[in-house]
Design an enzyme around this catalytic site. Structure first.
Site, PDB file in Angstrom:
ATOM      1  CG  HIS A  75     -10.526  50.989 -40.847  1.00  0.00           C
ATOM      2  ND1 HIS A  75      -9.905  52.131 -41.267  1.00  0.00           N
ATOM      3  CD2 HIS A  75     -10.458  50.129 -41.886  1.00  0.00           C
ATOM      4  CE1 HIS A  75      -9.479  51.983 -42.511  1.00  0.00           C
ATOM      5  NE2 HIS A  75      -9.817  50.770 -42.907  1.00  0.00           N
ATOM      6  CE1 TYR A 203      -9.934  62.046 -39.209  1.00  0.00           C
ATOM      7  CE2 TYR A 203      -9.147  59.902 -38.494  1.00  0.00           C
ATOM      8  CZ  TYR A 203     -10.174  60.717 -38.956  1.00  0.00           C
ATOM      9  OH  TYR A 203     -11.426  60.195 -39.149  1.00  0.00           O
ATOM     10  N   PRO A 295     -17.259  67.966 -42.043  1.00  0.00           N
ATOM     11  CG  PRO A 295     -16.081  67.854 -44.057  1.00  0.00           C
ATOM     12  CD  PRO A 295     -16.876  68.787 -43.209  1.00  0.00           C
ATOM     13  CE  LYS A 299     -19.309  60.926 -34.830  1.00  0.00           C
ATOM     14  NZ  LYS A 299     -19.144  59.487 -34.775  1.00  0.00           N
ATOM     15  CE1 TYR A 387     -12.826  59.176 -36.232  1.00  0.00           C
ATOM     16  CE2 TYR A 387     -12.919  56.795 -35.989  1.00  0.00           C
ATOM     17  CZ  TYR A 387     -12.587  57.912 -36.724  1.00  0.00           C
ATOM     18  OH  TYR A 387     -12.019  57.773 -37.969  1.00  0.00           O
TER      19      TYR A 387
HETATM   20  P1  FAD Z   1     -28.059  64.137 -49.506  1.00  0.00           P
HETATM   21  O1  FAD Z   1     -27.020  63.095 -49.678  1.00  0.00           O
HETATM   22  O2  FAD Z   1     -27.673  65.559 -49.761  1.00  0.00           O
HETATM   23  O3  FAD Z   1     -29.282  63.737 -50.437  1.00  0.00           O
HETATM   24  C1  FAD Z   1     -30.345  64.628 -50.699  1.00  0.00           C
HETATM   25  C2  FAD Z   1     -30.952  64.295 -52.052  1.00  0.00           C
HETATM   26  O4  FAD Z   1     -32.054  65.157 -52.296  1.00  0.00           O
HETATM   27  C3  FAD Z   1     -29.964  64.503 -53.183  1.00  0.00           C
HETATM   28  O5  FAD Z   1     -29.918  63.370 -54.014  1.00  0.00           O
HETATM   29  C4  FAD Z   1     -30.510  65.735 -53.906  1.00  0.00           C
HETATM   30  O6  FAD Z   1     -30.220  65.716 -55.309  1.00  0.00           O
HETATM   31  C5  FAD Z   1     -31.989  65.609 -53.621  1.00  0.00           C
HETATM   32  N1  FAD Z   1     -32.715  66.885 -53.722  1.00  0.00           N
HETATM   33  C6  FAD Z   1     -32.307  68.118 -53.338  1.00  0.00           C
HETATM   34  N2  FAD Z   1     -33.220  69.041 -53.615  1.00  0.00           N
HETATM   35  C7  FAD Z   1     -34.263  68.379 -54.185  1.00  0.00           C
HETATM   36  C8  FAD Z   1     -35.509  68.801 -54.707  1.00  0.00           C
HETATM   37  N3  FAD Z   1     -35.858  70.097 -54.702  1.00  0.00           N
HETATM   38  N4  FAD Z   1     -36.330  67.877 -55.231  1.00  0.00           N
HETATM   39  C9  FAD Z   1     -35.986  66.563 -55.252  1.00  0.00           C
HETATM   40  N5  FAD Z   1     -34.801  66.107 -54.787  1.00  0.00           N
HETATM   41  C10 FAD Z   1     -33.944  67.015 -54.258  1.00  0.00           C
HETATM   42  N6  FAD Z   1     -20.757  61.679 -43.462  1.00  0.00           N
HETATM   43  C11 FAD Z   1     -20.380  60.574 -42.770  1.00  0.00           C
HETATM   44  O7  FAD Z   1     -21.185  60.067 -41.977  1.00  0.00           O
HETATM   45  N7  FAD Z   1     -19.148  59.985 -42.926  1.00  0.00           N
HETATM   46  C12 FAD Z   1     -18.213  60.526 -43.746  1.00  0.00           C
HETATM   47  O8  FAD Z   1     -17.110  59.955 -43.912  1.00  0.00           O
HETATM   48  C13 FAD Z   1     -18.541  61.737 -44.431  1.00  0.00           C
HETATM   49  N8  FAD Z   1     -17.644  62.333 -45.238  1.00  0.00           N
HETATM   50  C14 FAD Z   1     -18.055  63.388 -46.006  1.00  0.00           C
HETATM   51  C15 FAD Z   1     -17.125  63.940 -46.856  1.00  0.00           C
HETATM   52  C16 FAD Z   1     -17.502  65.006 -47.650  1.00  0.00           C
HETATM   53  C17 FAD Z   1     -16.481  65.616 -48.574  1.00  0.00           C
HETATM   54  C18 FAD Z   1     -18.843  65.513 -47.620  1.00  0.00           C
HETATM   55  C19 FAD Z   1     -19.285  66.639 -48.513  1.00  0.00           C
HETATM   56  C20 FAD Z   1     -19.768  64.969 -46.760  1.00  0.00           C
HETATM   57  C21 FAD Z   1     -19.390  63.910 -45.933  1.00  0.00           C
HETATM   58  N9  FAD Z   1     -20.296  63.333 -45.063  1.00  0.00           N
HETATM   59  C22 FAD Z   1     -19.884  62.275 -44.293  1.00  0.00           C
HETATM   60  C23 FAD Z   1     -21.687  63.821 -44.985  1.00  0.00           C
HETATM   61  C24 FAD Z   1     -22.666  62.976 -45.829  1.00  0.00           C
HETATM   62  O9  FAD Z   1     -22.212  62.873 -47.156  1.00  0.00           O
HETATM   63  C25 FAD Z   1     -24.079  63.584 -45.784  1.00  0.00           C
HETATM   64  O10 FAD Z   1     -24.429  63.804 -44.450  1.00  0.00           O
HETATM   65  C26 FAD Z   1     -25.125  62.683 -46.451  1.00  0.00           C
HETATM   66  O11 FAD Z   1     -25.022  62.752 -47.858  1.00  0.00           O
HETATM   67  C27 FAD Z   1     -26.559  63.069 -46.049  1.00  0.00           C
HETATM   68  O12 FAD Z   1     -27.487  62.276 -46.741  1.00  0.00           O
HETATM   69  P2  FAD Z   1     -28.938  62.856 -47.084  1.00  0.00           P
HETATM   70  O13 FAD Z   1     -29.629  61.788 -47.849  1.00  0.00           O
HETATM   71  O14 FAD Z   1     -29.556  63.402 -45.876  1.00  0.00           O
HETATM   72  O15 FAD Z   1     -28.667  64.115 -48.045  1.00  0.00           O
HETATM   73  C1  DHB Z   2     -13.723  60.246 -44.304  1.00  0.00           C
HETATM   74  C2  DHB Z   2     -14.186  61.490 -44.028  1.00  0.00           C
HETATM   75  C3  DHB Z   2     -13.997  61.977 -42.755  1.00  0.00           C
HETATM   76  O1  DHB Z   2     -14.435  63.177 -42.458  1.00  0.00           O
HETATM   77  C4  DHB Z   2     -13.389  61.233 -41.763  1.00  0.00           C
HETATM   78  O2  DHB Z   2     -13.220  61.739 -40.522  1.00  0.00           O
HETATM   79  C5  DHB Z   2     -12.978  59.983 -42.063  1.00  0.00           C
HETATM   80  C6  DHB Z   2     -13.159  59.489 -43.344  1.00  0.00           C
HETATM   81  C7  DHB Z   2     -13.884  59.704 -45.672  1.00  0.00           C
HETATM   82  O3  DHB Z   2     -14.534  60.369 -46.511  1.00  0.00           O
HETATM   83  O4  DHB Z   2     -13.323  58.646 -45.949  1.00  0.00           O
END
Ligand code: FAD
Ligand code: DHB
Length: 410
Positions: A75, A203, A295, A299, A387
């Site tokens: 994009h 948005y 979210p 980020k 962004y």
């Molecule tokens: P997680 O993905 O939470 O992974 C942690 C892992 O540890 C999991 O698999 C969990 O099961 C495991 N775990 C937990 N406890 C234990 C334990 N006790 N023992 C062993 N394993 C364990 N970010 C963006 O950059 N762009 C986006 O567009 C965006 N959109 C989002 C939309 C939504 C609706 C949501 C909820 C989040 C969004 N995010 C976005 C944020 C992003 O999803 C998270 O920041 C990302 O998943 C972080 O990755 P992580 O590996 O640090 O943590």
């Molecule tokens: C998505 C999530 C966001 O928070 C955003 O700003 C843009 C895209 C997504 O999940 O696609």
């Protein structure tokens, strides 16, 4: 008790843990990843989708972007609707950087396959994970793998276990400072088997609340609605979700919106959390385990990838040269970037959402800020640099360079 030994024990097979394991393996550093959920669960968990160019570059350099390069949607701008009018923010024209839409669960699948292909050790459905002796030079992780009690001795433990993980809890309360902010609304997100109604992200700022139209592929749409905190999903049958989306996206009354089967739905709370420092003894936290952002600005995953890049580089220097200075500076480098991500996430959250207690004055101020964004090239450029992640990369680059320039402290 079965005893294992590795260089880095990684808790969590989300994007942070898997990417760290892969980056370490590329530099010849051995790791064991412990995940409490099943492989199927982590591969299907629908979450993020917007990857900054810096994150894509990191994945590409690490040989992880074959499918992403084929299937990711690049994009160059997004649409912003408010006050009944539509505007485009051409972030690539303003910064030279693009973003890429690619589902987080697809990235996780790619990472798991890459670890598998390289003979990496990733254990799923692991119970009772408990980091021990993290303040010593011989940290261990106790856990239960396939019913067997296991103890893993390691040089370091990486806490990549997300916001609800165990690693952060093992740090004594007095050793860290935490910061938290909870917003008075949530996001109801759906994934739908329907071609997106928009080419670029849309948005929409509406008096009934914010709505976002995003996508995962030419056939899959991702849509979000601002709702009350802890909104029961049972109150949102399909027809109500589509009607509310149509209303918030409408420009001149009714607006066409492609509708289709809803594949998954969830309500996400809007919360910020940070801790300082992100390390304690031989335990290093990365990604959501150390910080979360609402979210709005997409980020979270990008900050997680940024942490892991710094941690992998610091561990590489420790193993190759015996220098502890990069590991000691891990939090400092990551926190500067993280706070910038927090600030921009807060800015975007307040720019896009209707706050339940806000007065008419606050609504007018938000409209003025939105108008400024679409009329001032300077304002749009500053916003776009945040962004797409360009602003943060500069910050991390500068801090990282300063850190590596320091004489070794051993
Ligand atoms: P997680 O993905 O939470 O992974 C942690 C892992 O540890 C999991 O698999 C969990 O099961 C495991 N775990 C937990 N406890 C234990 C334990 N006790 N023992 C062993 N394993 C364990 N970010 C963006 O950059 N762009 C986006 O567009 C965006 N959109 C989002 C939309 C939504 C609706 C949501 C909820 C989040 C969004 N995010 C976005 C944020 C992003 O999803 C998270 O920041 C990302 O998943 C972080 O990755 P992580 O590996 O640090 O943590
Ligand atoms: C998505 C999530 C966001 O928070 C955003 O700003 C843009 C895209 C997504 O999940 O696609």
């Amino acid at each position: 008790m079965r005893r294992l030994r590795t260089q880095v024990a990684i808790v969590g097979a989300g994007p942070s843990g898997l990417l760290l394991s892969h980056l370490l393996a590329l530099r010849g550093i051995d790791s064991i990843v412990l995940e409490q959920r099943s492989r199927d669960y982590v591969e299907q968990r629908v979450r993020a989708g917007l990857l900054e160019q810096g994150t894509v570059d990191l994945l590409r350099e690490a040989g992880l972007a074959d499918r992403l390069d084929r299937e990711g949607l690049v994009h160059e701008g997004f649409e912003l609707r408010f006050d009944g009018s539509q505007h485009r923010l051409p972030f690539t024209e303003l910064t030279g950087w693009t973003t890429c839409m690619y589902g987080q669960q697809e990235m996780v699948k790619d990472l798991i396959r890459a670890r598998e292909a390289a003979g990496g050790q990733v254990h799923f459905s692991v119970d009772d994970v408990a980091p021990r002796d993290v303040a010593t030079t011989c940290p261990r992780v106790r856990c239960t793998i396939a019913g067997d009690a296991v103890e893993i001795a390691a040089d370091f433990i990486a806490g990549c276990d997300g916001f609800h993980g165990v690693c952060r809890q093992t740090i004594p309360a007095g050793a860290v400072t935490t910061y938290e902010h909870v917003y008075p609304f949530a996001w109801l997100g759906i994934l739908a088997a329907v071609p997106p109604s928009t080419v670029e992200l849309l948005y929409a700022v509406h008096e009934r609340g914010f709505a976002l139209h995003s996508m995962r592929s030419p056939a899959i749409s991702r849509l979000y609605l601002q709702v009350a905190p802890a909104e029961p999903l049972a109150d949102w049958p399909d027809h109500r979700i589509w009607a509310e989306l149509r209303t918030r996206f409408a420009l001149d009354g009714e607006e066409a919106l492609n509708e289709g089967p809803i594949l998954s739905r969830s309500v996400t709370e809007m919360r910020s959390f940070a801790m300082e420092p992100m390390q304690y003894g031989r335990l290093f936290l990365a990604g959501d385990a150390a910080h979360i952002v609402p979210p709005s600005a997409a980020k979270g995953l990008n900050l997680a990838a940024a942490d892991v890049r710094v941690l992998a580089a610091a561990l590489t220097v420790w193993y190759a040269e015996g220098r502890p200075d990069l590991l000691e500076g891990y939090s400092r480098v990551c926190l500067a970037a993280m706070w910038q991500g927090q600030e921009f996430s807060a800015v975007m959250t307040s720019l896009l959402h209707r706050f339940p207690d806000e007065d008419r004055y606050a609504v007018k101020l938000r409209q003025a800020r939105l108008r400024d964004l679409v009329t001032s090239r300077a304002a749009a450029t500053a916003f776009a640099e945040q962004y797409v992640g360009l602003a943060r990369t500069r910050l991390t680059g500068a801090a990282g360079a300063a850190l590596s320039a320091r004489p070794a402290q051993r």
